[in-house]
Motif scaffolding. Sequence first.
Motif, PDB file in Angstrom:
ATOM      1  N   TYR A 121       0.749  -1.117   0.013  1.00  0.00           N
ATOM      2  CA  TYR A 121       0.150   0.118  -0.113  1.00  0.00           C
ATOM      3  C   TYR A 121       0.908   1.316  -0.044  1.00  0.00           C
ATOM      4  O   TYR A 121       2.010   1.279   0.187  1.00  0.00           O
ATOM      5  N   ALA A 122       0.191   2.086  -0.389  1.00  0.00           N
ATOM      6  CA  ALA A 122       0.842   3.561  -0.523  1.00  0.00           C
ATOM      7  C   ALA A 122       0.053   4.392   0.464  1.00  0.00           C
ATOM      8  O   ALA A 122      -1.128   4.935   0.055  1.00  0.00           O
ATOM      9  N   PRO A 123       0.490   4.832   1.712  1.00  0.00           N
ATOM     10  CA  PRO A 123      -0.017   5.529   2.683  1.00  0.00           C
ATOM     11  C   PRO A 123      -0.693   6.809   2.109  1.00  0.00           C
ATOM     12  O   PRO A 123      -0.028   7.710   1.428  1.00  0.00           O
ATOM     13  N   SER A 124      -1.762   7.239   2.546  1.00  0.00           N
ATOM     14  CA  SER A 124      -2.598   8.402   2.449  1.00  0.00           C
ATOM     15  C   SER A 124      -2.520   8.981   0.694  1.00  0.00           C
ATOM     16  O   SER A 124      -2.372  10.020   0.573  1.00  0.00           O
ATOM     17  N   SER A 125      -2.563   7.922   0.050  1.00  0.00           N
ATOM     18  CA  SER A 125      -2.546   8.215  -1.470  1.00  0.00           C
ATOM     19  C   SER A 125      -3.775   8.122  -2.523  1.00  0.00           C
ATOM     20  O   SER A 125      -3.933   8.342  -3.620  1.00  0.00           O
ATOM     21  N   ARG A 126      -4.787   8.161  -1.754  1.00  0.00           N
ATOM     22  CA  ARG A 126      -6.019   7.855  -2.431  1.00  0.00           C
ATOM     23  C   ARG A 126      -6.608   8.868  -3.520  1.00  0.00           C
ATOM     24  O   ARG A 126      -6.974   8.840  -4.456  1.00  0.00           O
ATOM     25  N   ALA A 168       5.555  11.108  -2.153  1.00  0.00           N
ATOM     26  CA  ALA A 168       4.882   9.689  -2.213  1.00  0.00           C
ATOM     27  C   ALA A 168       5.746   8.685  -3.323  1.00  0.00           C
ATOM     28  O   ALA A 168       5.164   7.731  -3.130  1.00  0.00           O
ATOM     29  N   SER A 211       6.930   5.851  -1.270  1.00  0.00           N
ATOM     30  CA  SER A 211       6.369   5.394  -0.132  1.00  0.00           C
ATOM     31  C   SER A 211       5.737   4.058  -0.074  1.00  0.00           C
ATOM     32  O   SER A 211       4.712   3.906   0.561  1.00  0.00           O
ATOM     33  N   GLU A 245      -8.383   5.258   2.382  1.00  0.00           N
ATOM     34  CA  GLU A 245      -7.333   6.357   2.418  1.00  0.00           C
ATOM     35  C   GLU A 245      -5.969   6.225   1.642  1.00  0.00           C
ATOM     36  O   GLU A 245      -5.312   7.078   1.126  1.00  0.00           O
ATOM     37  N   SER A 246      -5.755   4.771   1.390  1.00  0.00           N
ATOM     38  CA  SER A 246      -4.699   4.308   0.558  1.00  0.00           C
ATOM     39  C   SER A 246      -4.812   3.514  -0.506  1.00  0.00           C
ATOM     40  O   SER A 246      -5.452   2.559  -0.320  1.00  0.00           O
ATOM     41  N   HIS A 291      -4.092   0.225  -2.541  1.00  0.00           N
ATOM     42  CA  HIS A 291      -3.490  -1.093  -1.952  1.00  0.00           C
ATOM     43  C   HIS A 291      -3.592  -1.996  -3.014  1.00  0.00           C
ATOM     44  O   HIS A 291      -4.741  -1.803  -3.695  1.00  0.00           O
TER      45      HIS A 291
END
Length: 93
Positions: A19-24, A52, A55, A73-74, A76
């Motif tokens: 997953y890529a945090p906070s990437s939505r 990012a 990330s 939020e991410s 994935h």
Amino acid sequence: QFSVSLILQTSTKGGEFQYAPSSRSAVVNMSCIPHGVDDMKLELARHFLPAAKNSLSIPRLQEGDLYLFRGRESLHRVSEITEGKRVNAIFTY
């Protein structure tokens, strides 16, 4: 919304949760769905904040692990399984 996942069996090769945090927010601008780790990094670099691009997180999950994830939020995915099989139970709320 979030999910609770219980890892019941890990694959021998592949099947990593990524997953890529906070990437939505990057989804809106994506031209395609990434198919690999490098593709995902490239798409994030192109459409998300420059910081990012590196990330992508790949937690080391083992059989018996229980984890909470806020997927809304991410970005994935699970990587391709090349050997064995991956089994987990996912409860979404």
